[in-house]
Write an enzyme that holds these catalytic residues in place. Structure first.
Site, PDB file in Angstrom:
ATOM      1  N   ARG A  20     -12.545 -28.017   0.137  1.00 25.93           N
ATOM      2  CA  ARG A  20     -12.586 -28.019  -1.322  1.00 25.93           C
ATOM      3  C   ARG A  20     -11.202 -28.245  -1.917  1.00 25.93           C
ATOM      4  O   ARG A  20     -11.017 -29.063  -2.809  1.00 25.93           O
ATOM      5  CB  ARG A  20     -13.181 -26.679  -1.792  1.00 25.93           C
ATOM      6  CG  ARG A  20     -13.346 -26.555  -3.284  1.00 25.93           C
ATOM      7  CD  ARG A  20     -14.296 -25.445  -3.650  1.00 25.93           C
ATOM      8  NE  ARG A  20     -14.126 -24.253  -2.837  1.00 25.93           N
ATOM      9  CZ  ARG A  20     -14.889 -23.159  -2.960  1.00 25.93           C
ATOM     10  NH1 ARG A  20     -15.851 -23.135  -3.851  1.00 25.93           N
ATOM     11  NH2 ARG A  20     -14.697 -22.112  -2.199  1.00 25.93           N
ATOM     12  N   GLU A  42      -7.452 -34.020   9.605  1.00 22.92           N
ATOM     13  CA  GLU A  42      -8.535 -33.089   9.901  1.00 22.92           C
ATOM     14  C   GLU A  42      -8.499 -32.704  11.383  1.00 22.92           C
ATOM     15  O   GLU A  42      -7.816 -33.339  12.178  1.00 22.92           O
ATOM     16  CB  GLU A  42      -9.904 -33.704   9.561  1.00 22.92           C
ATOM     17  CG  GLU A  42     -10.454 -33.306   8.193  1.00 22.92           C
ATOM     18  CD  GLU A  42     -10.598 -31.801   8.032  1.00 22.92           C
ATOM     19  OE1 GLU A  42     -10.613 -31.072   9.060  1.00 22.92           O
ATOM     20  OE2 GLU A  42     -10.676 -31.341   6.885  1.00 22.92           O
ATOM     21  N   GLY A 106       0.123 -23.428   1.059  1.00 18.96           N
ATOM     22  CA  GLY A 106      -0.674 -22.540   0.223  1.00 18.96           C
ATOM     23  C   GLY A 106      -1.608 -21.676   1.056  1.00 18.96           C
ATOM     24  O   GLY A 106      -2.416 -20.928   0.523  1.00 18.96           O
ATOM     25  N   ASN A 132       0.320 -18.150  -4.294  1.00 14.76           N
ATOM     26  CA  ASN A 132      -0.337 -18.748  -5.449  1.00 14.76           C
ATOM     27  C   ASN A 132       0.653 -19.695  -6.112  1.00 14.76           C
ATOM     28  O   ASN A 132       1.820 -19.350  -6.283  1.00 14.76           O
ATOM     29  CB  ASN A 132      -0.781 -17.664  -6.431  1.00 14.76           C
ATOM     30  CG  ASN A 132      -1.715 -18.183  -7.490  1.00 14.76           C
ATOM     31  OD1 ASN A 132      -1.374 -19.069  -8.260  1.00 14.76           O
ATOM     32  ND2 ASN A 132      -2.918 -17.620  -7.544  1.00 14.76           N
ATOM     33  N   MET A 133       0.185 -20.866  -6.496  1.00 16.54           N
ATOM     34  CA  MET A 133       1.088 -21.887  -7.011  1.00 16.54           C
ATOM     35  C   MET A 133       0.959 -22.131  -8.508  1.00 16.54           C
ATOM     36  O   MET A 133       1.461 -23.116  -9.024  1.00 16.54           O
ATOM     37  CB  MET A 133       0.883 -23.183  -6.235  1.00 16.54           C
ATOM     38  CG  MET A 133       1.264 -23.014  -4.789  1.00 16.54           C
ATOM     39  SD  MET A 133       1.430 -24.538  -3.880  1.00 16.54           S
ATOM     40  CE  MET A 133       1.999 -23.890  -2.294  1.00 16.54           C
ATOM     41  N   HIS A 163     -12.475 -13.003  -5.962  1.00 13.31           N
ATOM     42  CA  HIS A 163     -12.563 -14.406  -5.560  1.00 13.31           C
ATOM     43  C   HIS A 163     -13.996 -14.749  -5.177  1.00 13.31           C
ATOM     44  O   HIS A 163     -14.852 -13.863  -5.057  1.00 13.31           O
ATOM     45  CB  HIS A 163     -11.639 -14.696  -4.369  1.00 13.31           C
ATOM     46  CG  HIS A 163     -10.191 -14.789  -4.751  1.00 13.31           C
ATOM     47  ND1 HIS A 163      -9.373 -13.687  -4.805  1.00 13.31           N
ATOM     48  CD2 HIS A 163      -9.425 -15.854  -5.101  1.00 13.31           C
ATOM     49  CE1 HIS A 163      -8.158 -14.075  -5.177  1.00 13.31           C
ATOM     50  NE2 HIS A 163      -8.168 -15.376  -5.363  1.00 13.31           N
ATOM     51  N   LYS A 167     -14.296 -16.912   0.436  1.00 12.90           N
ATOM     52  CA  LYS A 167     -12.912 -16.604   0.810  1.00 12.90           C
ATOM     53  C   LYS A 167     -12.917 -15.700   2.040  1.00 12.90           C
ATOM     54  O   LYS A 167     -13.661 -14.714   2.094  1.00 12.90           O
ATOM     55  CB  LYS A 167     -12.179 -15.925  -0.349  1.00 12.90           C
ATOM     56  CG  LYS A 167     -10.687 -15.743  -0.087  1.00 12.90           C
ATOM     57  CD  LYS A 167      -9.949 -15.372  -1.355  1.00 12.90           C
ATOM     58  CE  LYS A 167      -8.465 -15.138  -1.116  1.00 12.90           C
ATOM     59  NZ  LYS A 167      -7.786 -16.346  -0.589  1.00 12.90           N
ATOM     60  N   GLY A 173      -3.772 -13.656  -0.858  1.00 12.25           N
ATOM     61  CA  GLY A 173      -2.331 -13.884  -0.774  1.00 12.25           C
ATOM     62  C   GLY A 173      -1.635 -13.564  -2.084  1.00 12.25           C
ATOM     63  O   GLY A 173      -0.511 -13.046  -2.106  1.00 12.25           O
TER      64      GLY A 173
END
Length: 276
Positions: A20, A42, A106, A132-133, A163, A167, A173
């Site tokens: 995703r 992948e 991430g 987290n960005m 979440h 998850k 995180g």
């Protein structure tokens, strides 16, 4: 960066590209006009291997292939964006360092051993790692640190996160990043004051602990509350993410920022200019 030609844009590889977040990153890179997608990576045996990435995603051909050979892909890139698993991220860190590519991480759920290996890779290349960005969460981190520094241990600190039901790690995180900020503000080690498991007759809450609660359900993108509570009053700092693309945009910003940095390990506070 207006006026850039295709070749002037930093080349980017997305790992875990079928996921995703991987697909979200691809869409954001294509829309950015500032980065150039060179490959998707992948795991071996994945049905997307050898296919055109655009077609694999159900769209038009992009002229970009999906490969299992990460080293070959990284050698063609100036940045790697990686939201995968701890084991994969550690392996990618070594390969990105060999390619001298900026490694934007991430991935969450990394162990102390994993972090030590990533730190070793950062001696040779730029690593930007963050739980987290998003800009909002990183501002929340700074606020958490400042509030924790201003309040003594009579104020209990609880971090509540929610979440989606897919998850796999808990606490998130981001929750751990907020816990680290609170602990730093108090001048203590999170490892010594973290309270993560409450079930049954646990006894009274220990003074000075930083508690964590993880909720999982539906398609919640990400919600984080930092609660400071004492007798008679309570302070709540909150961030709600409603669109996963904000994390992808933060990762792209980190990939661009890292192009001008010396080898080392950085976080989003560095990227956003928010570090003290």
């Amino acid at each position: 960066m207006s006026g850039q030609t295709e070749g002037d844009r930093p080349g980017v590889v997305v790992t875990g590209v079928s996921g995703r977040m991987g697909q979200m990153l691809v869409r954001e890179i294509l829309a950015s006009g500032r980065l150039r997608l060179v490959a998707g990576v992948e795991r071996a045996g994945h049905p997307w291997i050898g296919r055109d990435l655009g077609e694999a995603m159900g769209g038009a051909s992009l002229g970009v292939s999906v490969t299992e050979d990460a080293l070959e892909a990284f050698a063609k890139a100036q940045a790697v964006i990686d939201f995968t698993t701890p084991a994969a991220t550690v392996a990618f860190a070594e390969l990105a360092a060999q390619a001298r590519a900026v490694h934007v991480i991430g991935t969450t759920g990394l162990s102390e051993d994993d972090l030590a290996k990533i730190k070793a890779a950062a001696r040779h290349a730029v690593v930007v790692r963050a739980g987290n960005m998003s800009l909002g969460v990183n501002l929340l981190t700074q606020l958490t640190k400042k509030v924790a520094a201003a309040l003594d241990a009579d104020w209990d600190i609880e971090i509540v996160e929610a979440h989606h039901n897919q998850k796999v790690d808990a606490p998130s995180g981001t929750a751990l990043m907020l816990g680290e900020a609170a602990a730093e503000g108090r001048g203590v080690s999170l490892a010594e004051v973290s309270d993560r498991g409450r079930d049954g007759m646990t006894g009274a809450r220990k003074r000075g602990d930083i508690g964590f609660v993880a909720l999982r359900g539906g398609d919640i993108v990400g919600e984080h509350d930092v609660i400071f509570a004492t007798a008679g009053e309570r302070i709540t700092l909150r961030h709600v993410a409603s669109d996963r693309s904000l994390f992808a945009r933060g990762a792209l910003r980190a990939a661009l920022w890292g192009q001008d940095q010396a080898p080392g390990e950085y976080d989003m506070l560095d990227v956003l200019g928010l570090n003290d």
